[in-house]
Design an enzyme around this catalytic site. Structure first.
Site, short mmCIF file in Angstrom:
data_model
loop_
_atom_site.label_atom_id
_atom_site.label_comp_id
_atom_site.label_asym_id
_atom_site.label_seq_id
_atom_site.Cartn_x
_atom_site.Cartn_y
_atom_site.Cartn_z
N HIS A 136 0.89 -1.24 0.23
CA HIS A 136 0.03 -0.16 0.12
C HIS A 136 0.85 1.33 -0.04
O HIS A 136 0.52 2.24 -0.63
CB HIS A 136 -0.83 0.09 1.10
CG HIS A 136 -2.30 -0.63 1.11
ND1 HIS A 136 -3.21 0.07 0.29
CD2 HIS A 136 -2.89 -1.60 1.44
CE1 HIS A 136 -4.29 -0.50 0.18
NE2 HIS A 136 -3.95 -1.65 0.96
N SER A 137 1.75 1.28 0.59
CA SER A 137 2.73 2.43 0.78
C SER A 137 3.26 2.90 -0.71
O SER A 137 3.74 3.93 -0.86
CB SER A 137 3.95 2.14 1.69
OG SER A 137 4.58 1.21 1.55
#
Length: 141
Positions: A136-137
């Site tokens: 996600h990052s």
């Protein structure tokens, strides 16, 4: 070096073995009508030849003073990120989903760019699949 946003850092801080913070996708394809039996192997070779990705796919995490940053991975290794695999016989969707389940349960290595792609052959009915996962990052930032 580029600092991660507070939200992207939160994805890293909240991640645990039991709570991975990556997302994945699975795409199922049919062979082109004129494709030979080595179509997927040739596709894998072509994909592996592309070994100079651009940001964010060549970025790895570094940490300074409690803050995460993205830096270019100077030792990028395509073989860590791209895998060509074959299902065991009989090559049903059941075997495909079993493989994906096992791969998706593994956390991404924070010492390398945080993504993977798997080209999977051996699926009944002249089919192959592409499974990918990305943290996600990387994706949300």
């Amino acid at each position: 070096m580029k600092a991660l946003s507070p939200v992207d850092q939160l994805f890293l801080w909240l991640e645990k073995r039991q709570q991975p913070m990556h997302v994945g996708g699975l795409q199922l394809f049919s062979f082109p009508e004129d494709a030979g039996p080595k179509y997927v192997s040739e596709l894998a070779r072509q994909m592996r030849d592309y070994c100079h990705p651009v940001a964010p796919f060549n970025q790895r995490l570094t940490r300074r003073l409690g803050q995460y940053y993205w830096t270019e991975d100077k030792q990028f290794d395509i073989d860590h990120h791209f895998r060509h695999e074959a299902l065991p016989k009989p090559g049903r969707i059941r075997e495909l989903l079993s493989l994906i389940s096992a791969e998706h349960s593994n956390l991404l290595d924070r010492e390398r760019p945080m993504w993977e792609a798997h080209l999977i052959e051996g699926i009944r009915g002249r089919q192959f699949a592409l499974y990918y996962k990305i943290h996600h990052s990387v994706m949300d930032g």
